[in-house]
Design a protein around this motif. Structure first.
Motif, PDB file in Angstrom:
ATOM      1  N   LYS A  71       0.761  -1.186  -0.029  1.00 11.93           N
ATOM      2  CA  LYS A  71       0.503  -0.093   0.012  1.00 11.93           C
ATOM      3  C   LYS A  71       0.570   1.138  -0.105  1.00 11.93           C
ATOM      4  N   THR A  72       1.952   1.541   0.521  1.00  8.34           N
ATOM      5  CA  THR A  72       2.744   2.381   0.864  1.00  8.34           C
ATOM      6  C   THR A  72       2.766   2.661  -0.539  1.00  8.34           C
ATOM      7  N   PRO A  73       2.583   3.962  -0.963  1.00 10.97           N
ATOM      8  CA  PRO A  73       3.979   4.923  -2.232  1.00 10.97           C
ATOM      9  C   PRO A  73       5.029   5.089  -2.322  1.00 10.97           C
ATOM     10  N   SER A  74       5.660   4.425  -3.211  1.00 10.92           N
ATOM     11  CA  SER A  74       7.445   5.783  -3.715  1.00 10.92           C
ATOM     12  C   SER A  74       7.760   6.289  -3.500  1.00 10.92           C
ATOM     13  N   LYS A  75       8.186   6.464  -3.008  1.00  6.80           N
ATOM     14  CA  LYS A  75       9.017   7.550  -2.175  1.00  6.80           C
ATOM     15  C   LYS A  75      10.054   8.200  -3.865  1.00  6.80           C
ATOM     16  N   PRO A  76      10.111   9.578  -3.331  1.00  7.20           N
ATOM     17  CA  PRO A  76      11.297  10.652  -4.632  1.00  7.20           C
ATOM     18  C   PRO A  76      11.912  10.111  -5.350  1.00  7.20           C
ATOM     19  N   GLU A  77      12.399   9.377  -4.367  1.00 14.74           N
ATOM     20  CA  GLU A  77      14.101   8.898  -4.144  1.00 14.74           C
ATOM     21  C   GLU A  77      13.805   7.521  -5.033  1.00 14.74           C
ATOM     22  N   CYS A  78      13.419   6.850  -5.734  1.00 13.72           N
ATOM     23  CA  CYS A  78      12.568   5.784  -6.538  1.00 13.72           C
ATOM     24  C   CYS A  78      12.565   6.126  -7.975  1.00 13.72           C
ATOM     25  N   LYS A  79      13.320   5.378  -8.922  1.00 13.03           N
ATOM     26  CA  LYS A  79      14.345   5.512  -9.825  1.00 13.03           C
ATOM     27  C   LYS A  79      13.629   4.390 -10.436  1.00 13.03           C
ATOM     28  N   LEU A  80      12.691   3.353 -10.383  1.00 11.29           N
ATOM     29  CA  LEU A  80      11.809   2.842 -11.031  1.00 11.29           C
ATOM     30  C   LEU A  80      10.760   3.071 -11.622  1.00 11.29           C
ATOM     31  N   PRO A  81      10.289   3.054 -12.865  1.00 15.54           N
ATOM     32  CA  PRO A  81       9.474   3.474 -13.580  1.00 15.54           C
ATOM     33  C   PRO A  81       7.597   3.368 -13.221  1.00 15.54           C
ATOM     34  N   ALA A  82       6.826   3.939 -12.702  1.00 20.07           N
ATOM     35  CA  ALA A  82       5.905   4.104 -11.916  1.00 20.07           C
ATOM     36  C   ALA A  82       4.669   3.337 -12.678  1.00 20.07           C
ATOM     37  N   ASP A  83       4.760   2.733 -14.233  1.00 17.59           N
ATOM     38  CA  ASP A  83       3.820   2.764 -15.158  1.00 17.59           C
ATOM     39  C   ASP A  83       4.268   0.903 -15.522  1.00 17.59           C
ATOM     40  N   LYS A  84       5.544   0.418 -14.264  1.00 16.31           N
ATOM     41  CA  LYS A  84       6.300  -1.171 -14.478  1.00 16.31           C
ATOM     42  C   LYS A  84       5.404  -1.550 -13.363  1.00 16.31           C
ATOM     43  N   PRO A  85       5.605  -3.033 -13.252  1.00 18.33           N
ATOM     44  CA  PRO A  85       5.172  -3.415 -12.065  1.00 18.33           C
ATOM     45  C   PRO A  85       6.454  -4.172 -11.227  1.00 18.33           C
ATOM     46  N   LEU A  86       6.736  -4.000 -10.020  1.00 18.31           N
ATOM     47  CA  LEU A  86       7.837  -4.882  -8.952  1.00 18.31           C
ATOM     48  C   LEU A  86       7.500  -5.135  -8.369  1.00 18.31           C
ATOM     49  N   PHE A  87       7.842  -6.445  -8.369  1.00 18.39           N
ATOM     50  CA  PHE A  87       7.238  -7.645  -7.349  1.00 18.39           C
ATOM     51  C   PHE A  87       8.788  -8.417  -6.923  1.00 18.39           C
ATOM     52  N   ALA A  88       7.847  -8.076  -5.102  1.00 20.68           N
ATOM     53  CA  ALA A  88       9.485  -8.784  -4.302  1.00 20.68           C
ATOM     54  C   ALA A  88       8.797  -9.419  -3.441  1.00 20.68           C
ATOM     55  N   LEU A  89       9.090 -10.006  -2.479  1.00 21.41           N
ATOM     56  CA  LEU A  89       7.913 -11.065  -1.152  1.00 21.41           C
ATOM     57  C   LEU A  89       8.038  -9.896   0.022  1.00 21.41           C
ATOM     58  N   ALA A  90       8.816  -9.425  -0.143  1.00 31.80           N
ATOM     59  CA  ALA A  90       8.781  -8.395   0.757  1.00 31.80           C
ATOM     60  C   ALA A  90       9.086  -7.390   1.586  1.00 31.80           C
ATOM     61  N   ASP A  91       9.170  -6.616   2.064  1.00 35.96           N
ATOM     62  CA  ASP A  91       9.200  -4.985   2.166  1.00 35.96           C
ATOM     63  C   ASP A  91       9.961  -5.046   3.384  1.00 35.96           C
ATOM     64  N   PHE A  92      11.359  -4.359   3.982  1.00 32.39           N
ATOM     65  CA  PHE A  92      12.145  -4.556   4.904  1.00 32.39           C
ATOM     66  C   PHE A  92      12.462  -2.856   4.976  1.00 32.39           C
ATOM     67  N   SER A  93      11.516  -2.421   5.697  1.00 34.89           N
ATOM     68  CA  SER A  93      12.546  -0.993   5.511  1.00 34.89           C
ATOM     69  C   SER A  93      12.640  -0.923   6.842  1.00 34.89           C
ATOM     70  N   PHE A  94      14.090  -0.208   6.490  1.00 34.05           N
ATOM     71  CA  PHE A  94      14.911   0.234   8.322  1.00 34.05           C
ATOM     72  C   PHE A  94      14.766   2.163   7.408  1.00 34.05           C
ATOM     73  N   PRO A  95      14.712   2.241   8.820  1.00 37.04           N
ATOM     74  CA  PRO A  95      15.441   3.760   8.956  1.00 37.04           C
ATOM     75  C   PRO A  95      16.936   4.164   8.134  1.00 37.04           C
ATOM     76  N   ILE A  96      16.728   5.004   7.732  1.00 33.12           N
ATOM     77  CA  ILE A  96      17.833   6.163   6.731  1.00 33.12           C
ATOM     78  C   ILE A  96      18.338   7.168   7.478  1.00 33.12           C
TER      79      ILE A  96
END
Ligand code: ZN
Length: 203
Positions: A155-180
């Motif tokens: 559900k979490t939308p892409s952050k501005p730093e994301c370089k992948l195109p918004a119109d192409k799917p990204l498949f992944a097994l899990a999200d690891f959202s660590f502090p940066i």
């Protein structure tokens, strides 16, 4: 459904401490996917799970392409699970290129696969090389996602730093959202510790 965080933890691939990331930022956590993939059986299980997700989407794929070195094992296992060809790009004088006689036919549908997607920088470099050769990049995949780019089903939308195109799917097994943290604002630095560059000092 596989518990990816548990698998990373049990494999010693989810590091805790104080790390200098390739982006120059600091984080108390680091994912070392090579530690998960050193077990071929586990690599196969993870790739099968990822392939299931991709097949369920109905996306048509002729070939998986990974940027070396990080994406090689994940991409190779994913290609095996999908029953498609596998090729890879590598850096030559800093430039991500397709070498070793690998060819891409016009309109070939290529999925770019990484071990981990953070901003998707290397994945995009590989994607551009495929497009330059006449291939069509249909999507992206990774075992783990750092939560900067939005993956299919999250559900979490892409952050501005994301370089992948918004119109192409990204498949992944899990999200690891660590502090940066920015180095100047890093609480670990403020507590007096020095960040370690992962890959050095045996990690
Ligand atoms: Zn720090």
């Amino acid at each position: 459904m596989l518990d990816i965080e548990k698998i990373y933890k049990e494999s010693g691939a989810l590091l805790e401490g104080h790390f200098l990331l390739s982006s120059g930022k600091h984080s108390p956590n680091y994912l070392q996917s090579a530690k998960v993939l050193e077990n071929p059986k586990r690599a196969e299980e993870l790739a099968k799970e990822l392939a299931k997700q991709i097949q369920a989407s109905g996306l048509q794929i002729d070939t998986v392409c990974s940027p070396a070195i990080g994406g090689l094992l994940a991409g190779y296992e994913l290609a095996r699970a999908l029953g498609v060809r596998f090729i890879f790009t590598e850096r030559k004088e800093g430039q991500m290129t397709l070498r070793r006689g690998f060819e891409v036919r016009p309109g070939e549908k290529v999925l770019i696969c990484e071990d981990i997607i953070t901003t998707g920088g290397s994945a995009m470099e590989a994607a551009k090389e495929i497009q330059k050769r006449g291939g069509e990049v249909v999507g992206f995949a990774a075992l783990a996602n750092r939560g900067v780019c939005q993956r299919v089903g999250a559900k979490t939308p892409s952050k501005p730093e994301c370089k992948l195109p918004a119109d192409k799917p990204l498949f992944a097994l899990a999200d690891f959202s660590f502090p940066i943290y920015e180095p100047a604002e890093c609480p670990l630095c403020q507590a007096g510790s020095e960040p370690i560059k992962p890959g050095s000092r045996g990690n």
